[in-house]
Design an enzyme around this catalytic site. Structure first.
Site, short mmCIF file in Angstrom:
data_model
loop_
_atom_site.label_atom_id
_atom_site.label_comp_id
_atom_site.label_asym_id
_atom_site.label_seq_id
_atom_site.Cartn_x
_atom_site.Cartn_y
_atom_site.Cartn_z
N ASN A 39 17.79 -67.66 -25.20
CA ASN A 39 18.10 -68.69 -24.22
C ASN A 39 17.79 -70.10 -24.74
OD1 ASN A 39 16.92 -66.34 -21.83
ND2 ASN A 39 19.06 -66.88 -22.16
N ILE A 75 9.21 -64.01 -15.44
CA ILE A 75 9.44 -64.22 -14.01
C ILE A 75 8.34 -63.49 -13.22
CG2 ILE A 75 11.08 -63.97 -12.12
CD1 ILE A 75 12.26 -65.56 -14.46
N PHE A 99 20.07 -67.80 -11.42
CA PHE A 99 20.83 -68.58 -12.38
C PHE A 99 19.95 -68.72 -13.62
CE2 PHE A 99 25.05 -69.49 -10.84
CZ PHE A 99 24.99 -68.72 -9.68
N TYR A 124 24.67 -55.81 -20.09
CA TYR A 124 23.54 -56.26 -19.27
C TYR A 124 24.04 -56.67 -17.88
CZ TYR A 124 20.40 -59.61 -17.15
OH TYR A 124 19.62 -60.28 -16.24
N ARG A 147 29.61 -69.61 -28.54
CA ARG A 147 29.10 -68.22 -28.53
C ARG A 147 30.08 -67.36 -27.74
NH1 ARG A 147 23.18 -67.44 -25.93
NH2 ARG A 147 24.31 -68.24 -24.13
N SER A 195 21.43 -61.15 -11.13
CA SER A 195 21.69 -62.25 -12.06
C SER A 195 23.06 -62.85 -11.83
CB SER A 195 21.61 -61.72 -13.51
OG SER A 195 22.16 -62.66 -14.41
N ASP A 233 4.18 -52.07 -15.23
CA ASP A 233 4.87 -52.66 -16.38
C ASP A 233 4.63 -51.76 -17.60
OD1 ASP A 233 5.69 -56.02 -16.84
OD2 ASP A 233 5.76 -54.59 -18.50
N GLY A 251 5.91 -59.88 -16.93
CA GLY A 251 6.90 -60.67 -17.68
C GLY A 251 6.92 -62.13 -17.27
N LYS A 259 23.39 -55.02 -13.92
CA LYS A 259 22.97 -55.74 -12.71
C LYS A 259 23.95 -55.46 -11.57
CE LYS A 259 19.23 -57.88 -14.01
NZ LYS A 259 17.91 -57.51 -13.45
N ASN A 289 8.07 -55.83 -23.20
CA ASN A 289 8.50 -57.20 -23.47
C ASN A 289 7.64 -58.15 -22.65
OD1 ASN A 289 9.94 -59.38 -24.45
ND2 ASN A 289 11.51 -59.25 -22.86
C1 WQD Z 1 22.61 -71.77 -21.76
C2 WQD Z 1 23.56 -72.76 -22.44
C3 WQD Z 1 24.80 -71.82 -24.26
C4 WQD Z 1 21.23 -71.12 -26.77
C5 WQD Z 1 21.72 -66.15 -19.92
C6 WQD Z 1 22.07 -64.79 -19.47
C7 WQD Z 1 21.89 -64.66 -17.98
C8 WQD Z 1 20.54 -65.15 -17.54
C9 WQD Z 1 20.24 -66.54 -18.10
C10 WQD Z 1 19.13 -63.22 -17.15
C11 WQD Z 1 24.92 -72.16 -22.78
C12 WQD Z 1 23.84 -72.90 -24.77
C13 WQD Z 1 22.08 -71.48 -25.74
C14 WQD Z 1 21.32 -71.83 -28.01
C15 WQD Z 1 23.08 -73.19 -27.10
N1 WQD Z 1 19.54 -64.23 -17.96
N2 WQD Z 1 22.98 -72.49 -25.90
N3 WQD Z 1 22.24 -72.84 -28.13
O1 WQD Z 1 23.96 -67.80 -21.37
O2 WQD Z 1 23.74 -69.26 -19.30
O3 WQD Z 1 22.60 -67.08 -19.35
O4 WQD Z 1 20.40 -66.47 -19.52
O5 WQD Z 1 19.49 -62.98 -16.03
O6 WQD Z 1 22.02 -63.28 -17.69
O7 WQD Z 1 23.43 -64.57 -19.76
O8 WQD Z 1 21.76 -68.94 -20.79
O9 WQD Z 1 20.12 -70.14 -22.13
O10 WQD Z 1 21.58 -68.40 -23.29
O11 WQD Z 1 22.58 -70.59 -22.55
O12 WQD Z 1 23.89 -74.12 -27.24
O13 WQD Z 1 20.57 -71.55 -29.00
O14 WQD Z 1 22.98 -73.17 -23.67
O15 WQD Z 1 26.05 -71.90 -24.93
O16 WQD Z 1 25.90 -73.18 -22.62
P1 WQD Z 1 23.14 -68.30 -20.24
P2 WQD Z 1 21.45 -69.49 -22.25
#
Ligand code: WQD
Length: 340
Positions: free
Chosen positions: A202, A12, A181, A152, A293, A124, A31, A10, A156, A35
């Protein structure tokens, strides 16, 4: 050591595999490619000029995993395998609990049967309660679990507890739980990187796909948060720093369970990301402000001080480097690992 790297094909996992090989370890990737791509493994072998042993199996299937690993010797496990999309977990909670918990329970059983007592687990920042508005840092001291907003995140927190409880029954178990993070960026060669299936959940991969022209604009999820510019603030850590953190954790293992944040301790807003990626790519990133969101918090920034101290590890790559390396990957691989 010979490391069983679960989920090693994957995003990471492929970067962790590269760092382990470059540090002189042998790597056995397990694996199911649900995904991930075999191409990532091929490219890591090419980059490191080292061979990776590869076993395709679903760790949630105990019989199949036992059979596949029966004749394998390994000294430690790094467990990154699992489903990881927050939104999908809300829609498919049963699949997330079954897959993410069963694969961990099975792996721990197989470790006991192979007399292996070293494990590094991919946790996470989602195990932390949603930070109250404007909270600066999330420190390791916070108990995991209360206030988690999605299945999810619960898987964790539950996997962390499973490992703690198993360690009580197996005092020789040496475990480190790494609370990631927001991993971003790619190996500077551009040969491996983040290749999400479908529409990226993300921010960073979505922005990269806007820059390369695969998406026409970014939807910014709200600009009324109590942050410096109203958009969400997160702790974006370069995936190579994250991979280095796994190597540091491996060498820190001792009987017991230790938990660390892997983050930079610095926050970037959505607008900061858009600006930095536009600078790195030379491309405009059109965006539209939409509703927040559900489940999002204003700010989530790590307190990595315990990891800095105990693991003698510190994130050293800048956010600008992460944007540069992410753009190198995306521009050289417009369709990810898919050919064409
Ligand atoms: C980042 C910021 C959104 C998409 C998630 C998982 C967490 C970890 C990391 C696995 C936020 C904003 C996002 C978009 C946007 N994954 N955003 N438009 O939510 O901090 O964490 O990924 O371990 O478990 O929850 O990351 O990248 O989704 O969002 O404005 O199309 O970007 O609101 O402020 P998040 P993210």
């Amino acid at each position: 050591m010979r490391i069983l790297l679960a989920g090693g094909a994957g995003y990471i996992g492929s970067h962790v595999a590269l760092v382990l090989l470059e540090a002189g370890h042998d790597v056995l990737v397990v694996d199911d490619f649900s995904n991930s791509s075999r191409t990532a493994i091929d490219r890591v072998e090419h980059l490191t000029e080292r061979a990776i042993d590869l076993i395709e199996c679903n760790l949630a299937d105990l019989a199949a995993s036992r059979a596949a690993l029966r004749d394998q010797n390994f000294d430690a496990v790094i467990h990154l395998a699992g489903l990881k999309a927050v939104g999908e977990s809300v829609a498919q909670p049963g699949r997330y609990y079954r897959t993410n918990l069963t694969s961990t329970l099975n792996l721990l059983d197989i470790m006991a049967e192979h007399h292996v007592s070293k494990i590094v687990f991919s946790s996470s920042a989602t195990v932390y309660a949603p930070a109250a508005e404007g909270v600066q840092n999330l420190d390791e001291g916070q108990p995991a679990g209360h206030g988690i907003t999605n299945p999810y995140g619960w898987t964790k927190a539950m996997n962390e507890q499973i490992i703690r409880d198993i360690q009580v029954s197996r005092p020789e178990l040496e475990a480190v739980l790494l609370r990631y993070f927001n991993p971003v960026g790619a190996h500077p060669s551009g040969r491996i990187g983040e290749d999400p299936a479908g529409i990226p959940n993300n921010l960073m991969p979505f922005v990269a796909q806007v820059a390369i022209g695969r998406r026409d604009h970014l939807a910014v999820f709200g600009d009324q948060y109590p942050t410096h510019d109203g958009t969400g603030v997160r702790d974006y850590i370069h995936v190579m720093d994250l991979a280095d953190g796994h190597l540091a954790a491996l060498t820190s293992l001792r009987p017991g369970v230790a938990t660390y944040n892997l983050g930079t301790g610095v926050g970037q807003s959505v607008f900061d990301v858009v600006r930095a990626f536009s600078d790195a790519s030379g491309r405009e990133i059109p965006y539209e402000i939409v509703a927040p969101r559900p489940g999002d918090v204003a700010r989530a920034v790590a307190d990595p001080s315990m990891a800095n101290r105990d693991l003698k590890w510190k994130a050293k790559r800048s956010f600008a480097e992460a944007c540069r390396d992410s753009w190198t990957w995306q521009s050289q691989n417009p369709n990810g690992y898919t050919a064409g």
